[in-house]
Design a protein around this motif. Sequence first.
Motif, PDB file in Angstrom:
ATOM      1  N   ALA A  63       0.836  -1.208   0.000  1.00  0.00           N
ATOM      2  CA  ALA A  63       0.000   0.000   0.000  1.00  0.00           C
ATOM      3  C   ALA A  63       0.869   1.256   0.000  1.00  0.00           C
ATOM      4  CB  ALA A  63      -0.931  -0.013   1.208  1.00  0.00           C
ATOM      5  N   PHE A  64       1.897   1.284   0.829  1.00  0.00           N
ATOM      6  CA  PHE A  64       2.786   2.447   0.875  1.00  0.00           C
ATOM      7  C   PHE A  64       3.575   2.598  -0.427  1.00  0.00           C
ATOM      8  CE2 PHE A  64       2.552   2.212   5.669  1.00  0.00           C
ATOM      9  CZ  PHE A  64       1.844   3.390   5.785  1.00  0.00           C
ATOM     10  N   ALA A  65       3.997   1.463  -1.005  1.00  0.00           N
ATOM     11  CA  ALA A  65       4.731   1.536  -2.272  1.00  0.00           C
ATOM     12  C   ALA A  65       3.852   2.170  -3.352  1.00  0.00           C
ATOM     13  CB  ALA A  65       5.179   0.140  -2.692  1.00  0.00           C
ATOM     14  N   ILE A  66       2.611   1.754  -3.444  1.00  0.00           N
ATOM     15  CA  ILE A  66       1.692   2.325  -4.437  1.00  0.00           C
ATOM     16  C   ILE A  66       1.442   3.797  -4.137  1.00  0.00           C
ATOM     17  CG2 ILE A  66      -0.684   2.245  -5.295  1.00  0.00           C
ATOM     18  CD1 ILE A  66      -0.535  -0.837  -4.877  1.00  0.00           C
ATOM     19  N   LEU A  67       1.174   4.115  -2.879  1.00  0.00           N
ATOM     20  CA  LEU A  67       0.894   5.498  -2.497  1.00  0.00           C
ATOM     21  C   LEU A  67       2.061   6.426  -2.829  1.00  0.00           C
ATOM     22  CD1 LEU A  67      -0.887   7.597  -0.928  1.00  0.00           C
ATOM     23  CD2 LEU A  67       0.468   6.962   1.075  1.00  0.00           C
ATOM     24  N   PHE A  68       3.268   6.049  -2.403  1.00  0.00           N
ATOM     25  CA  PHE A  68       4.415   6.918  -2.606  1.00  0.00           C
ATOM     26  C   PHE A  68       4.821   7.016  -4.074  1.00  0.00           C
ATOM     27  CE2 PHE A  68       4.701   6.706   1.925  1.00  0.00           C
ATOM     28  CZ  PHE A  68       5.334   7.871   2.300  1.00  0.00           C
ATOM     29  N   CYS A  69       4.628   5.919  -4.821  1.00  0.00           N
ATOM     30  CA  CYS A  69       4.955   5.995  -6.253  1.00  0.00           C
ATOM     31  C   CYS A  69       3.905   6.793  -7.026  1.00  0.00           C
ATOM     32  CB  CYS A  69       5.087   4.591  -6.841  1.00  0.00           C
ATOM     33  SG  CYS A  69       6.631   3.789  -6.388  1.00  0.00           S
ATOM     34  N   ALA A  70       2.666   6.788  -6.587  1.00  0.00           N
ATOM     35  CA  ALA A  70       1.599   7.504  -7.291  1.00  0.00           C
ATOM     36  C   ALA A  70       1.536   8.973  -6.900  1.00  0.00           C
ATOM     37  CB  ALA A  70       0.258   6.828  -7.018  1.00  0.00           C
ATOM     38  N   MET A  71       2.023   9.305  -5.722  1.00  0.00           N
ATOM     39  CA  MET A  71       1.911  10.676  -5.216  1.00  0.00           C
ATOM     40  C   MET A  71       2.494  11.716  -6.187  1.00  0.00           C
ATOM     41  SD  MET A  71       0.613  12.286  -2.648  1.00  0.00           S
ATOM     42  CE  MET A  71       0.579  11.178  -1.267  1.00  0.00           C
ATOM     43  N   PRO A  72       3.690  11.512  -6.749  1.00  0.00           N
ATOM     44  CA  PRO A  72       4.231  12.533  -7.654  1.00  0.00           C
ATOM     45  C   PRO A  72       3.396  12.720  -8.918  1.00  0.00           C
ATOM     46  CG  PRO A  72       5.963  11.060  -6.933  1.00  0.00           C
ATOM     47  CD  PRO A  72       4.670  10.472  -6.471  1.00  0.00           C
ATOM     48  N   VAL A  87      10.806  13.269  -6.575  1.00  0.00           N
ATOM     49  CA  VAL A  87      11.840  12.240  -6.684  1.00  0.00           C
ATOM     50  C   VAL A  87      11.984  11.515  -5.345  1.00  0.00           C
ATOM     51  CG1 VAL A  87      14.309  11.853  -7.038  1.00  0.00           C
ATOM     52  CG2 VAL A  87      13.057  13.387  -8.561  1.00  0.00           C
ATOM     53  N   ALA A  88      11.941  12.251  -4.244  1.00  0.00           N
ATOM     54  CA  ALA A  88      12.041  11.625  -2.916  1.00  0.00           C
ATOM     55  C   ALA A  88      10.874  10.660  -2.686  1.00  0.00           C
ATOM     56  CB  ALA A  88      12.068  12.698  -1.831  1.00  0.00           C
ATOM     57  N   PHE A  89       9.666  11.058  -3.101  1.00  0.00           N
ATOM     58  CA  PHE A  89       8.514  10.169  -2.956  1.00  0.00           C
ATOM     59  C   PHE A  89       8.688   8.914  -3.809  1.00  0.00           C
ATOM     60  CE2 PHE A  89       6.313  13.566  -0.825  1.00  0.00           C
ATOM     61  CZ  PHE A  89       5.329  12.922  -0.079  1.00  0.00           C
ATOM     62  N   LEU A  90       9.176   9.074  -5.026  1.00  0.00           N
ATOM     63  CA  LEU A  90       9.406   7.903  -5.889  1.00  0.00           C
ATOM     64  C   LEU A  90      10.440   6.965  -5.284  1.00  0.00           C
ATOM     65  CD1 LEU A  90       9.343   9.340  -9.507  1.00  0.00           C
ATOM     66  CD2 LEU A  90       7.771   7.690  -8.497  1.00  0.00           C
ATOM     67  N   ILE A  91      11.512   7.517  -4.751  1.00  0.00           N
ATOM     68  CA  ILE A  91      12.550   6.687  -4.125  1.00  0.00           C
ATOM     69  C   ILE A  91      11.971   5.955  -2.908  1.00  0.00           C
ATOM     70  CG2 ILE A  91      14.724   6.770  -2.828  1.00  0.00           C
ATOM     71  CD1 ILE A  91      15.586   9.023  -4.791  1.00  0.00           C
ATOM     72  N   ALA A  92      11.180   6.660  -2.094  1.00  0.00           N
ATOM     73  CA  ALA A  92      10.549   6.006  -0.937  1.00  0.00           C
ATOM     74  C   ALA A  92       9.602   4.901  -1.410  1.00  0.00           C
ATOM     75  CB  ALA A  92       9.785   7.036  -0.103  1.00  0.00           C
ATOM     76  N   GLY A  93       8.831   5.162  -2.452  1.00  0.00           N
ATOM     77  CA  GLY A  93       7.922   4.144  -2.987  1.00  0.00           C
ATOM     78  C   GLY A  93       8.664   2.929  -3.488  1.00  0.00           C
ATOM     79  N   LEU A  94       9.780   3.166  -4.175  1.00  0.00           N
ATOM     80  CA  LEU A  94      10.591   2.039  -4.646  1.00  0.00           C
ATOM     81  C   LEU A  94      11.194   1.270  -3.474  1.00  0.00           C
ATOM     82  CD1 LEU A  94      12.317   3.684  -7.730  1.00  0.00           C
ATOM     83  CD2 LEU A  94      10.458   1.999  -7.719  1.00  0.00           C
ATOM     84  N   MET A 147       0.632  18.214  -9.747  1.00  0.00           N
ATOM     85  CA  MET A 147       0.924  18.945  -8.524  1.00  0.00           C
ATOM     86  C   MET A 147       2.403  18.897  -8.145  1.00  0.00           C
ATOM     87  SD  MET A 147      -1.896  20.253  -7.857  1.00  0.00           S
ATOM     88  CE  MET A 147      -1.591  20.905  -6.250  1.00  0.00           C
ATOM     89  N   MET A 148       2.907  17.753  -7.833  1.00  0.00           N
ATOM     90  CA  MET A 148       4.238  17.679  -7.262  1.00  0.00           C
ATOM     91  C   MET A 148       5.318  17.898  -8.311  1.00  0.00           C
ATOM     92  SD  MET A 148       5.796  14.826  -4.732  1.00  0.00           S
ATOM     93  CE  MET A 148       4.528  15.047  -3.516  1.00  0.00           C
ATOM     94  N   TRP A 149       5.181  17.309  -9.482  1.00  0.00           N
ATOM     95  CA  TRP A 149       6.215  17.465 -10.508  1.00  0.00           C
ATOM     96  C   TRP A 149       6.369  18.933 -10.893  1.00  0.00           C
ATOM     97  CZ3 TRP A 149       9.736  14.134 -11.000  1.00  0.00           C
ATOM     98  CH2 TRP A 149       9.482  12.770 -10.950  1.00  0.00           C
ATOM     99  N   ARG A 150       5.257  19.612 -10.891  1.00  0.00           N
ATOM    100  CA  ARG A 150       5.302  21.006 -11.334  1.00  0.00           C
ATOM    101  C   ARG A 150       5.871  21.930 -10.256  1.00  0.00           C
ATOM    102  NH1 ARG A 150       0.429  24.969 -12.492  1.00  0.00           N
ATOM    103  NH2 ARG A 150       1.561  26.531 -13.650  1.00  0.00           N
ATOM    104  N   ASN A 151       5.424  21.723  -9.027  1.00  0.00           N
ATOM    105  CA  ASN A 151       5.782  22.657  -7.957  1.00  0.00           C
ATOM    106  C   ASN A 151       7.093  22.320  -7.246  1.00  0.00           C
ATOM    107  OD1 ASN A 151       3.382  23.949  -8.529  1.00  0.00           O
ATOM    108  ND2 ASN A 151       2.241  22.771  -7.014  1.00  0.00           N
ATOM    109  N   VAL A 152       7.294  21.056  -6.901  1.00  0.00           N
ATOM    110  CA  VAL A 152       8.500  20.660  -6.154  1.00  0.00           C
ATOM    111  C   VAL A 152       9.022  19.327  -6.693  1.00  0.00           C
ATOM    112  CG1 VAL A 152       8.476  21.810  -3.899  1.00  0.00           C
ATOM    113  CG2 VAL A 152       6.846  20.001  -4.353  1.00  0.00           C
TER     114      VAL A 152
END
Length: 145
Positions: free
Chosen positions: A88-97, A120-127, A110-115
């Motif tokens: 669940a966390f892997a999906i959440l963190f990978c989808a968040m960006p 990238v940190a969320f993607l790394i955490a998801g991975l 949202m995230m790619w545009r603003n920060v």
Amino acid sequence: MNANMNVTKNVVEDLLPVYLAGDASADTKQLVEEFLAADPAFAREVEQQKRGYSLAALRPLGEPPTNLEVRALEQTKAQLRKRTWLLAFAILFCAMPFSFIFDHGQFTWMMWRNVPSEAVAFLIAGLGFGAAWYRLGRKLSGAGL
């Protein structure tokens, strides 16, 4: 009973669990009862065993006690719950960006545009969560041992 057969106390002791459980064949039952009739002192010991007899005492040698089986099952269930949360966390963190909004006729990432650094940190955490999910799955299947 075969007259040439020499039945010892050790043989009868080996047959006692089956005899006391009531699972002995007619021949085995007869063999044990004949031996007990010939050895009254041993017959008294067997009678005392009958009174305190329980099926739990019949567990074959080498079989783990029941509480170990229950603990192992509980640990496995806990690891499966943990694996569910990791996924669940892997999906959440990978989808968040990649989350977006629809505003005034256009999609805004949202995230790619603003920060992007946080994205990238969320993607790394998801991975990381995904890798932990995979490792735990291999451990549970026995491949990781």
